[in-house]
Design a protein around this motif. Structure first.
Motif, PDB file in Angstrom:
ATOM      1  N   SER A  38       0.869  -1.171   0.000  1.00  0.00           N
ATOM      2  CA  SER A  38       0.000   0.000   0.000  1.00  0.00           C
ATOM      3  C   SER A  38       0.912   1.230   0.000  1.00  0.00           C
ATOM      4  O   SER A  38       1.967   1.172  -0.629  1.00  0.00           O
ATOM      5  CB  SER A  38      -0.918  -0.073   1.230  1.00  0.00           C
ATOM      6  OG  SER A  38      -1.991   0.811   1.121  1.00  0.00           O
ATOM      7  N   HIS A  39       0.556   2.277   0.709  1.00  0.00           N
ATOM      8  CA  HIS A  39       1.349   3.515   0.626  1.00  0.00           C
ATOM      9  C   HIS A  39       1.708   4.047   2.009  1.00  0.00           C
ATOM     10  O   HIS A  39       1.027   3.736   2.995  1.00  0.00           O
ATOM     11  CB  HIS A  39       0.576   4.583  -0.152  1.00  0.00           C
ATOM     12  CG  HIS A  39      -0.740   4.956   0.497  1.00  0.00           C
ATOM     13  ND1 HIS A  39      -0.895   6.106   1.232  1.00  0.00           N
ATOM     14  CD2 HIS A  39      -1.949   4.333   0.536  1.00  0.00           C
ATOM     15  CE1 HIS A  39      -2.145   6.179   1.675  1.00  0.00           C
ATOM     16  NE2 HIS A  39      -2.809   5.114   1.284  1.00  0.00           N
ATOM     17  N   ILE A  40       2.762   4.868   2.070  1.00  0.00           N
ATOM     18  CA  ILE A  40       3.146   5.469   3.355  1.00  0.00           C
ATOM     19  C   ILE A  40       3.097   6.999   3.304  1.00  0.00           C
ATOM     20  O   ILE A  40       3.486   7.649   4.257  1.00  0.00           O
ATOM     21  CB  ILE A  40       4.548   5.001   3.823  1.00  0.00           C
ATOM     22  CG1 ILE A  40       5.623   5.293   2.755  1.00  0.00           C
ATOM     23  CG2 ILE A  40       4.532   3.524   4.195  1.00  0.00           C
ATOM     24  CD1 ILE A  40       7.043   5.092   3.261  1.00  0.00           C
ATOM     25  N   TYR A  51      -2.992   5.484   9.986  1.00  0.00           N
ATOM     26  CA  TYR A  51      -3.347   4.143   9.520  1.00  0.00           C
ATOM     27  C   TYR A  51      -3.564   4.014   8.012  1.00  0.00           C
ATOM     28  O   TYR A  51      -3.334   2.946   7.443  1.00  0.00           O
ATOM     29  CB  TYR A  51      -4.621   3.673  10.255  1.00  0.00           C
ATOM     30  CG  TYR A  51      -4.478   3.748  11.747  1.00  0.00           C
ATOM     31  CD1 TYR A  51      -3.886   2.717  12.455  1.00  0.00           C
ATOM     32  CD2 TYR A  51      -4.891   4.880  12.460  1.00  0.00           C
ATOM     33  CE1 TYR A  51      -3.724   2.779  13.839  1.00  0.00           C
ATOM     34  CE2 TYR A  51      -4.736   4.960  13.846  1.00  0.00           C
ATOM     35  CZ  TYR A  51      -4.159   3.910  14.524  1.00  0.00           C
ATOM     36  OH  TYR A  51      -3.988   3.978  15.881  1.00  0.00           O
ATOM     37  N   ASP A  52      -4.047   5.069   7.380  1.00  0.00           N
ATOM     38  CA  ASP A  52      -4.369   5.019   5.945  1.00  0.00           C
ATOM     39  C   ASP A  52      -3.101   4.651   5.161  1.00  0.00           C
ATOM     40  O   ASP A  52      -2.114   5.409   5.194  1.00  0.00           O
ATOM     41  CB  ASP A  52      -4.914   6.397   5.526  1.00  0.00           C
ATOM     42  CG  ASP A  52      -5.188   6.517   4.032  1.00  0.00           C
ATOM     43  OD1 ASP A  52      -5.036   5.523   3.301  1.00  0.00           O
ATOM     44  OD2 ASP A  52      -5.569   7.636   3.614  1.00  0.00           O
ATOM     45  N   GLY A  53      -3.118   3.512   4.487  1.00  0.00           N
ATOM     46  CA  GLY A  53      -1.961   3.072   3.713  1.00  0.00           C
ATOM     47  C   GLY A  53      -0.950   2.318   4.563  1.00  0.00           C
ATOM     48  O   GLY A  53      -0.494   1.229   4.223  1.00  0.00           O
ATOM     49  N   SER A  83       3.331   7.745  -3.624  1.00  0.00           N
ATOM     50  CA  SER A  83       2.273   8.764  -3.540  1.00  0.00           C
ATOM     51  C   SER A  83       0.906   8.302  -4.005  1.00  0.00           C
ATOM     52  O   SER A  83       0.443   8.664  -5.081  1.00  0.00           O
ATOM     53  CB  SER A  83       2.657  10.021  -4.339  1.00  0.00           C
ATOM     54  OG  SER A  83       1.811  11.085  -3.986  1.00  0.00           O
ATOM     55  N   GLU A  84       0.242   7.548  -3.149  1.00  0.00           N
ATOM     56  CA  GLU A  84      -1.151   7.189  -3.453  1.00  0.00           C
ATOM     57  C   GLU A  84      -2.048   8.405  -3.292  1.00  0.00           C
ATOM     58  O   GLU A  84      -3.039   8.568  -3.983  1.00  0.00           O
ATOM     59  CB  GLU A  84      -1.593   6.052  -2.516  1.00  0.00           C
ATOM     60  CG  GLU A  84      -2.984   5.519  -2.820  1.00  0.00           C
ATOM     61  CD  GLU A  84      -4.026   6.009  -1.858  1.00  0.00           C
ATOM     62  OE1 GLU A  84      -5.129   5.481  -1.864  1.00  0.00           O
ATOM     63  OE2 GLU A  84      -3.758   6.960  -1.087  1.00  0.00           O
ATOM     64  N   GLU A  85      -1.689   9.265  -2.342  1.00  0.00           N
ATOM     65  CA  GLU A  85      -2.540  10.433  -2.100  1.00  0.00           C
ATOM     66  C   GLU A  85      -2.365  11.462  -3.210  1.00  0.00           C
ATOM     67  O   GLU A  85      -1.274  11.645  -3.729  1.00  0.00           O
ATOM     68  CB  GLU A  85      -2.175  11.085  -0.749  1.00  0.00           C
ATOM     69  CG  GLU A  85      -2.312  10.169   0.449  1.00  0.00           C
ATOM     70  CD  GLU A  85      -3.742   9.747   0.745  1.00  0.00           C
ATOM     71  OE1 GLU A  85      -4.671  10.177   0.043  1.00  0.00           O
ATOM     72  OE2 GLU A  85      -3.914   8.962   1.691  1.00  0.00           O
ATOM     73  N   CYS A  86      -3.488  12.120  -3.482  1.00  0.00           N
ATOM     74  CA  CYS A  86      -3.438  13.185  -4.486  1.00  0.00           C
ATOM     75  C   CYS A  86      -2.980  14.447  -3.768  1.00  0.00           C
ATOM     76  O   CYS A  86      -3.746  15.371  -3.573  1.00  0.00           O
ATOM     77  CB  CYS A  86      -4.830  13.377  -5.061  1.00  0.00           C
ATOM     78  SG  CYS A  86      -4.916  14.694  -6.240  1.00  0.00           S
ATOM     79  N   GLU A 134     -10.985   0.751   6.305  1.00  0.00           N
ATOM     80  CA  GLU A 134     -12.174   0.948   5.464  1.00  0.00           C
ATOM     81  C   GLU A 134     -12.404   2.413   5.091  1.00  0.00           C
ATOM     82  O   GLU A 134     -12.868   2.712   3.998  1.00  0.00           O
ATOM     83  CB  GLU A 134     -13.416   0.404   6.193  1.00  0.00           C
ATOM     84  CG  GLU A 134     -14.684   0.578   5.382  1.00  0.00           C
ATOM     85  CD  GLU A 134     -15.961   0.451   6.194  1.00  0.00           C
ATOM     86  OE1 GLU A 134     -15.903   0.061   7.379  1.00  0.00           O
ATOM     87  OE2 GLU A 134     -17.027   0.769   5.643  1.00  0.00           O
ATOM     88  N   GLN A 135     -12.164   3.321   6.021  1.00  0.00           N
ATOM     89  CA  GLN A 135     -12.366   4.767   5.815  1.00  0.00           C
ATOM     90  C   GLN A 135     -13.840   5.143   5.710  1.00  0.00           C
ATOM     91  O   GLN A 135     -14.193   6.216   5.210  1.00  0.00           O
ATOM     92  CB  GLN A 135     -11.576   5.268   4.591  1.00  0.00           C
ATOM     93  CG  GLN A 135     -10.104   4.833   4.623  1.00  0.00           C
ATOM     94  CD  GLN A 135      -9.280   5.342   3.478  1.00  0.00           C
ATOM     95  OE1 GLN A 135      -9.355   4.790   2.391  1.00  0.00           O
ATOM     96  NE2 GLN A 135      -8.501   6.375   3.707  1.00  0.00           N
ATOM     97  N   ALA A 136     -14.713   4.221   6.108  1.00  0.00           N
ATOM     98  CA  ALA A 136     -16.147   4.482   6.185  1.00  0.00           C
ATOM     99  C   ALA A 136     -16.627   3.668   7.381  1.00  0.00           C
ATOM    100  O   ALA A 136     -15.805   3.076   8.101  1.00  0.00           O
ATOM    101  CB  ALA A 136     -16.834   4.068   4.894  1.00  0.00           C
ATOM    102  N   SER A 178     -11.572   9.106   8.421  1.00  0.00           N
ATOM    103  CA  SER A 178     -10.254   8.945   7.801  1.00  0.00           C
ATOM    104  C   SER A 178      -9.868  10.252   7.128  1.00  0.00           C
ATOM    105  O   SER A 178     -10.694  11.149   6.984  1.00  0.00           O
ATOM    106  CB  SER A 178     -10.290   7.806   6.783  1.00  0.00           C
ATOM    107  OG  SER A 178      -8.997   7.609   6.244  1.00  0.00           O
ATOM    108  N   HIS A 179      -8.602  10.373   6.710  1.00  0.00           N
ATOM    109  CA  HIS A 179      -8.051  11.643   6.233  1.00  0.00           C
ATOM    110  C   HIS A 179      -8.269  12.692   7.323  1.00  0.00           C
ATOM    111  O   HIS A 179      -8.684  13.826   7.050  1.00  0.00           O
ATOM    112  CB  HIS A 179      -8.691  12.083   4.900  1.00  0.00           C
ATOM    113  CG  HIS A 179      -8.185  11.274   3.726  1.00  0.00           C
ATOM    114  ND1 HIS A 179      -8.551  11.523   2.420  1.00  0.00           N
ATOM    115  CD2 HIS A 179      -7.334  10.230   3.676  1.00  0.00           C
ATOM    116  CE1 HIS A 179      -7.943  10.664   1.624  1.00  0.00           C
ATOM    117  NE2 HIS A 179      -7.205   9.861   2.366  1.00  0.00           N
ATOM    118  N   ASN A 180      -7.956  12.317   8.532  1.00  0.00           N
ATOM    119  CA  ASN A 180      -8.252  13.122   9.706  1.00  0.00           C
ATOM    120  C   ASN A 180      -7.319  12.627  10.816  1.00  0.00           C
ATOM    121  O   ASN A 180      -7.060  11.425  10.907  1.00  0.00           O
ATOM    122  CB  ASN A 180      -9.735  12.854  10.068  1.00  0.00           C
ATOM    123  CG  ASN A 180     -10.226  13.629  11.272  1.00  0.00           C
ATOM    124  OD1 ASN A 180      -9.615  13.623  12.333  1.00  0.00           O
ATOM    125  ND2 ASN A 180     -11.362  14.279  11.117  1.00  0.00           N
TER     126      ASN A 180
HETATM  127 MN    MN Z   1      -5.882   8.294   1.744  1.00  0.00          MN
END
Ligand code: MN
Ligand code: GLV
Ligand code: MN
Length: 422
Positions: free
Chosen positions: A84-86, A95-97, A129-132, A199-201, A389-391
């Motif tokens: 995944s991504h870091i 946690y995301d990625g 860079s998975e994130e935009c 999950e991010q939801a 998520s993204h938080n």
């Molecule tokens: Mn993300």
């Protein structure tokens, strides 16, 4: 019967906590780690060191994707991937990625420690860079692998300071590597890929399920919009002669929300989350506003329809105010389905461990979406507390993460010993 393997909660926690310390803005809430910043480079070094400690060989490609290879008994076979991504969004969570990278590392550690045989090599991936975020484009590493980001195009991607992705690749020595040979992947190069992710939801939490089996991934469309009005004095310019770019952008943003809501479906979403007002001064009428529209859907036709509706709305809003605009679709990815045989392998592990088999769709995008163009993919989700998520408050308990790592480990063992998927 072979005993279920167990991830080590302390090792997983330690890797997650250590990665969270690589933070560009520790004075701000959460973790901020954008591509090729010092914090991100330190995090990359940490992961590479952890890979080597497991006995993996480590290499990178010309776009900076990291590959940690746990060699199988038959290295001539196409490998199984997991990663995944870091990188993070600004003021993101821990946690995301990260869970997908740390989880894949732990799976390999367990396989190695227990001498579990695997014919195919297992490769842990850190996608660039998975994130935009920094360069206005998401899934840079996986996009490049799928052939959608030629090296020349990296010269056109700039961060807010005007530095191009190409310049960064050059600074870090990646341009010395052969781009096509090291980055591009083709069908058959990879046997299967499984990504663990939060999950991010809130579906898993609400249903009380510890893991989710992802069947399909929604895809993004990104549109860069620029509205040009006339920069003028805020005190001396009467209301009826103004060409205020921010007022027009505000109308557009509310229209984006209204149109996306009209679909009344949880997978049709649109967001304006990045905006730049010029000159951004309280006593100056804004002369130019640049912003980005992020559309997601599981149905490509709906994204196309929304893109058209947004374009029509911007045309008429700016025309009514006698302003100019530009409208540039910079990303338009296709939604994808996960591979049935991989879903079955994940479900087998759930059954073996007495976990419910819960199938779901991902509203967020992932590198798995892009790599699905050249390999069959699967994804395993673990719950996100309150769906956040993204938080900075993003949270998944270590017990939940370990449960996902265990399912990932079983799945990687099963797939790496398969001759064929079907
Ligand atoms: Mn993300
Ligand atoms: C990935 O982080 C996304 O924006 O879906
Ligand atoms: Mn992610």
């Amino acid at each position: 019967m072979q005993q279920n393997v167990q991830a080590n909660i302390d090792r997983v926690a330690s890797d997650i906590e250590t990665l969270a310390t690589y933070n560009s803005f520790p004075e701000n809430p959460g973790v901020s780690r954008q591509l090729f910043t010092d914090a991100e480079l330190e995090a990359r070094s940490y992961v590479k060191e952890r890979m080597r400690a497991i006995g993996m060989s480590v290499h990178e490609d010309a776009i900076g994707n990291i590959y940690g290879v746990l060699e199988g008994t038959d290295p001539s076979l196409a490998p199984v991937w997991s990663g995944s991504h870091i990188d993070t969004v600004l003021s993101g969570g821990k946690y995301d990625g990260i869970v997908g990278v740390v989880g894949a590392l732990e799976a390999c550690r367990i396989i190695r420690e227990n001498n579990i045989p695997h014919a195919r090599s297992i490769v842990v991936l850190v996608f660039t860079s998975e994130e935009c975020g920094r360069f206005g484009m998401g899934c840079i590493g996986s996009r490049a692998m799928a052939g959608h980001l030629p090296l020349e195009k990296t010269k056109e991607l700039h961060d807010d300071a005007g530095i191009s992705l190409y310049q960064e690749l050059e600074r870090l020595g990646y341009t010395k590597l052969d781009y096509n040979k090291t980055v591009l992947k083709h069908r058959g190069d990879v046997f299967a890929s499984v990504e663990l992710h939060i999950e991010q939801a809130s579906m898993l939490e609400e249903a009380g399920y510890p893991v989710g089996i992802v069947q399909a991934i929604c895809a993004p469309t990104y549109i860069c919009v620029s509205i040009t009005g006339q920069q003028k004095h805020a005190g001396s310019t009467p209301m009826d002669v103004r060409k205020d770019a921010l007022c027009a952008a505000s109308e557009v943003i509310l229209t984006v929300e209204k149109l996306a809501r009209s679909y009344q479906n949880k997978h049709t979403v649109a967001t304006v989350g990045k905006i730049q007002v010029l000159p951004n001064s309280s006593n100056v009428i804004p002369g130019q506003v640049d912003f980005m529209i992020d559309i997601r859907d599981i149905d490509e036709a709906v994204k196309t329809e929304l893109t058209q509706k947004f374009h029509d709305a911007i045309r008429s809003i700016t025309a009514a105010r006698h302003l100019e605009y530009s409208f540039d679709v910079t990303t338009d990815d296709l939604p994808c389905s996960c591979d049935e045989a991989i879903l079955d392998a994940i479900a087998d592990s759930c059954r073996k461990r007495g976990l419910p088999e819960f199938k779901m769709t991902s509203g967020a995008y992932h590198d798995s979406l892009l790599i699905s163009e050249f390999t069959p993919i699967g994804m395993i989700f673990v719950p996100s507390k309150d769906g956040v998520s993204h938080n900075p408050d993003e949270y998944t308990s270590m017990e939940e993460i370990v449960c996902g790592v265990n399912v990932l480990t079983d799945t990687l063992i099963a797939l790496s010993n398969r001759e064929t998927l079907s």
